[in-house]
Scaffold this active site. Structure first.
Site, PDB file in Angstrom:
ATOM      1  N   GLU A 245      -2.726  -0.735   3.056  1.00 19.81           N
ATOM      2  CA  GLU A 245      -2.026  -1.775   3.830  1.00 19.81           C
ATOM      3  C   GLU A 245      -2.877  -3.038   3.940  1.00 19.81           C
ATOM      4  OE1 GLU A 245       0.987  -1.583   4.500  1.00 19.81           O
ATOM      5  OE2 GLU A 245       1.556   0.503   4.846  1.00 19.81           O
TER       6      GLU A 245
ATOM      7  N   ARG B 258      -1.539  -6.497   2.132  1.00 16.65           N
ATOM      8  CA  ARG B 258      -1.072  -7.550   3.049  1.00 16.65           C
ATOM      9  C   ARG B 258      -2.140  -8.616   3.289  1.00 16.65           C
ATOM     10  NH1 ARG B 258       3.205  -4.641   7.129  1.00 16.65           N
ATOM     11  NH2 ARG B 258       3.209  -2.609   6.122  1.00 16.65           N
TER      12      ARG B 258
ATOM     13  N   ASP C 134       6.394   5.283  -4.703  1.00 17.84           N
ATOM     14  CA  ASP C 134       6.976   4.043  -5.232  1.00 17.84           C
ATOM     15  C   ASP C 134       6.074   3.130  -6.067  1.00 17.84           C
ATOM     16  OD1 ASP C 134       5.557   3.462  -2.910  1.00 17.84           O
ATOM     17  OD2 ASP C 134       7.194   2.465  -1.861  1.00 17.84           O
TER      18      ASP C 134
ATOM     19  N   GLU D 190      12.926  -4.570  -0.325  1.00 14.90           N
ATOM     20  CA  GLU D 190      13.048  -4.086  -1.711  1.00 14.90           C
ATOM     21  C   GLU D 190      14.322  -4.544  -2.417  1.00 14.90           C
ATOM     22  OE1 GLU D 190      12.110  -2.147   0.845  1.00 14.90           O
ATOM     23  OE2 GLU D 190       9.960  -2.018   0.336  1.00 14.90           O
TER      24      GLU D 190
HETATM   25  C1  DMJ Z   1       5.652  -3.348   1.949  1.00 15.04           C
HETATM   26  O1  DMJ Z   1       4.491  -3.296   2.679  1.00 15.04           O
HETATM   27  C2  DMJ Z   1       5.386  -3.164   0.487  1.00 15.04           C
HETATM   28  O2  DMJ Z   1       6.457  -3.644  -0.241  1.00 15.04           O
HETATM   29  C3  DMJ Z   1       5.127  -1.732   0.116  1.00 15.04           C
HETATM   30  O3  DMJ Z   1       4.991  -1.544  -1.266  1.00 15.04           O
HETATM   31  C4  DMJ Z   1       6.246  -0.861   0.603  1.00 15.04           C
HETATM   32  N1  DMJ Z   1       6.545  -1.068   1.978  1.00 15.04           N
HETATM   33  C5  DMJ Z   1       6.626  -2.377   2.523  1.00 15.04           C
HETATM   34  C6  DMJ Z   1       8.000  -2.991   2.577  1.00 15.04           C
HETATM   35  O4  DMJ Z   1       9.037  -2.156   2.754  1.00 15.04           O
END
Ligand code: DMJ
Length: 644
Positions: A220, A224, A364, A533
């Site tokens: 995270e 971010r 994912d 997404e």
């Molecule tokens: C974001 O922090 C990123 O896109 C991550 O890959 C998946 N989750 C969140 C958004 O849903």
């Protein structure tokens, strides 16, 4: 009726794909008797037609009797020509062969649905349209300002805003995550005041926070905070040794803070006994430890490399890239199920743990970064990263073969899960998170250029067409996950009606949706976290296909966010239940609403030359990094102007 597996070439209706495996004779005859040529032939006199036929016959003779020299193949289509195409011919033959291969460059056959909505190959949108989209883009900008002002008023310096209780909350380790996640969106939107506020906060506070804070999650914090700092560095002119921002700190400030942060995050790699990093880092003393269950998530350890690679490129220090890329080199050696991988991995043994396979949470962005890191590194001379592309292609074949099914009664395409691995049963469950996949598939197919150009230059392989088709089908399903609910907003998780699964009475609430029996929403899955997404995929698909329906879908989704998640006092909020009206609200504005959701909507409605997809790669949190060749040539200069 639902069709069962595999979802593959039989589902691809595009005519162009077929030409790749045709003999010259077939190409000639089919070109003559199909499409434009066919229409033209009908109007020709018989003499002209026979003359044409004789010319082609002569060409065939030349080719058949030609002596042999090696033929060059394009990197992108490498490995995809048939044996026949590898046959060697004379120079004349090569040129003639190319001519013949160009003939079938026809627009794809669009489905009825697409024909109605699409302006794909019809040239530029008209002026009225452009005005409409500019106005809609302004609406998104206003939404961003509303979100930022709510945050600034009640939560400046906290990670997140709780918009209903009007206070801040540190859910991500206390690094002011919303400030950093928002900054490049403000730059792209040309919002100088916000750039100044966010930039000044970062300059005055972030280093101190980093050196004093405790536990943060490696993934995270990387996507971010590190990602936000790095794209701010680029967009403000850092790569060009310039300061393009009229306001806020110098770009080098962002880079210095990014290095300080990354040096501490590196401990997750260096203290692990394997190339798989630990999941958590104590920033204040640069130490790292595994999560409570001792495991790392597959997606988390493989979603750090774009950021670490770019930091190495701009800092000149290879250590970040070296550590990050060890993870992929290690993944390469691990056993997989048709390219698909379990969602947990042990940093102690370096082995996958459990068998659960999905492209939703914890799985994912492994797939996303395989192709994006390859795109980022493919032009770099110092290593061979083709294995990433191969792993991606194999995984997408695995997705099409093992995970894709269609719903009853309307044949929506979805990507399910294998909770027990390859031998377990299929679950018709899809996280909203999976909706990143249409965008990734489309990007992987054309490598960021438009489908039209890729087709004109004959760059698309059969697998690219299959992936593009799946991208478009899946994007529709993701969009219908929104339109099937009462609020027009998607749930966190959806199930799908198949021949093996149905539960009555769990629709989304919008009775006028034709998909109300295809999509099942369980009680625990009805929340919406303002996730990006779907709009991310609509943005990528719009850029690649130029089909305006993706913009219209994005606009519909944006309006629902406006209607149901906007908080009068400032900010936007997550919802507890998207299927009931009025929806119960949750009191949280996630940082990715400003970092991703609004950024992608803004770009979707704007000029396609802003952050072109063949020159930039977006990290998983929507922070754009220039691809090597673009760093000095094009990066930055158009960014700070905004488009409004
Ligand atoms: C974001 O922090 C990123 O896109 C991550 O890959 C998946 N989750 C969140 C958004 O849903």
């Amino acid at each position: 009726m639902s069709k069962s597996l595999p979802y593959s070439v039989k589902d691809v209706h595009y005519d162009n794909a077929k030409f790749r495996h045709r003999s010259f004779f077939k190409v000639i005859t089919q070109t003559l008797f199909t499409s434009d040529m066919k229409r033209e032939c009908v109007s020709y006199s018989t003499g002209k037609f026979l003359g044409l036929f004789m010319i082609f016959g002569l060409a065939c003779l030349i080719l058949t009797h030609a002596s042999k020299t090696p033929s060059a193949t394009d990197g992108l289509s490498k490995g995809l020509e048939t044996n026949e195409e590898h046959k060697v011919v004379t120079d004349v033959g090569v040129r003639f062969k190319k001519l013949l291969r160009r003939a079938p460059r026809l627009p794809p056959r669009l489905s009825g649905n697409e024909k109605v909505s699409s302006g794909i190959f019809t040239g530029k949108p008209n002026e009225h349209d452009e005005e409409k989209w500019k106005a809609r883009q302004r609406n998104v900008k206003e939404a961003f300002i509303h979100a930022w002002s709510g945050y600034k008023k009640s939560a400046m310096g906290y990670d997140e805003l709780l918009p209903l209780s009007m206070q801040g909350f540190d859910g991500l380790g206390g690094l002011g995550a919303t400030v950093v996640d928002s900054l490049d969106t403000a730059m792209i939107m040309g919002l100088e005041e916000v750039v100044s506020e966010a930039g000044s906060w970062i300059e005055s506070n972030l280093l101190e926070r980093i050196s004093q804070k405790g536990d943060v999650n490696l993934f995270e914090t990387t996507i971010r905070v590190l990602g936000g700092l790095l794209s701010a560095y680029h967009l403000s002119g850092g790569d060009q040794d310039m300061n393009l921002a009229n306001t806020g700190p110098k770009p080098t400030i962002y880079l210095e803070i990014a290095k300080n942060l990354a040096d501490r995050l590196l401990s997750a790699f260096t203290s692990s006994p394997t190339p798989i990093p630990y999941s958590d880092v104590l920033l204040k003393n640069s130490s790292a430890h595994p999560a409570h269950n001792l495991l790392s998530s597959t997606s988390e350890v493989s979603t750090l490399q774009l950021e670490f690679n770019y930091l190495s490129a701009i800092s000149g220090d290879p250590k970040y890239k070296t550590e990050g890329m060890k993870v992929f080199a290690h993944f390469k050696t691990l056993p997989k199920v048709e390219g698909l991988v379990p969602i947990y991995i042990s940093p102690h043994s370096g082995e996958f743990i459990g068998q659960e396979i999905r492209l939703g949470s914890r799985g994912d962005s492994y797939y996303e970064y395989l192709i994006k890191v390859w795109l980022q590194l493919r032009s770099i001379q110092d290593g061979n990263f083709t294995y990433l592309y191969d792993m991606y292609e194999e995984a997408m074949r695995g997705v099409r073969h093992l995970l894709v099914q269609k719903t009853i009664p309307n044949e929506l395409v979805f990507v399910g899960e294998l909770p027990g691995g390859s031998k377990g049963s299929f679950s018709p469950k899809m996280d909203h998170l999976v909706c990143f996949l249409p965008g990734t598939l489309a990007l992987g197919a054309t490598k960021g250029i438009t489908k039209e150009k890729a087709m004109k230059d004959n760059l698309l392989t059969i697998e690219d067409f299959e992936n593009l088709k799946l991208a478009e089908d899946l994007a529709k399903t993701c969009f219908e996950m929104y339109s099937v609910t009462s609020t027009g907003l998607a749930p966190e998780i959806a199930y799908f009606h198949t021949k093996d699964f149905y539960e009555d009475g769990l629709g989304g609430g919008n009775q006028s949706s034709e998909y109300v029996n295809d999509i099942i929403i369980k009680f625990n899955d009805r929340h919406n976290l303002l996730r990006p997404e779907t709009v991310e995929s609509l943005f990528v698909l719009y850029r690649i296909t130029q089909d305006p329906k993706y913009r219209e879908w994005g606009w519909q989704i944006f309006q629902s966010f406006e209607k149901y998640t906007k908080v009068d006092s400032g900010g936007y909020t997550s919802l507890n239940d998207v299927t009931t009206l009025p929806p119960q609200r949750r009191d949280k504005m996630e940082t990715f609403f400003l970092g991703e959701t609004l950024k992608y909507l803004y770009l979707l409605f704007g000029d396609s030359s802003v952050i072109p997809l063949d020159k930039f790669v977006f990290n998983t949190e929507a922070h754009p990094f220039p691809i090597k060749d673009a760093i000095y040539l094009e990066g930055g200069s158009f960014m700070m102007k905004g488009t409004m």
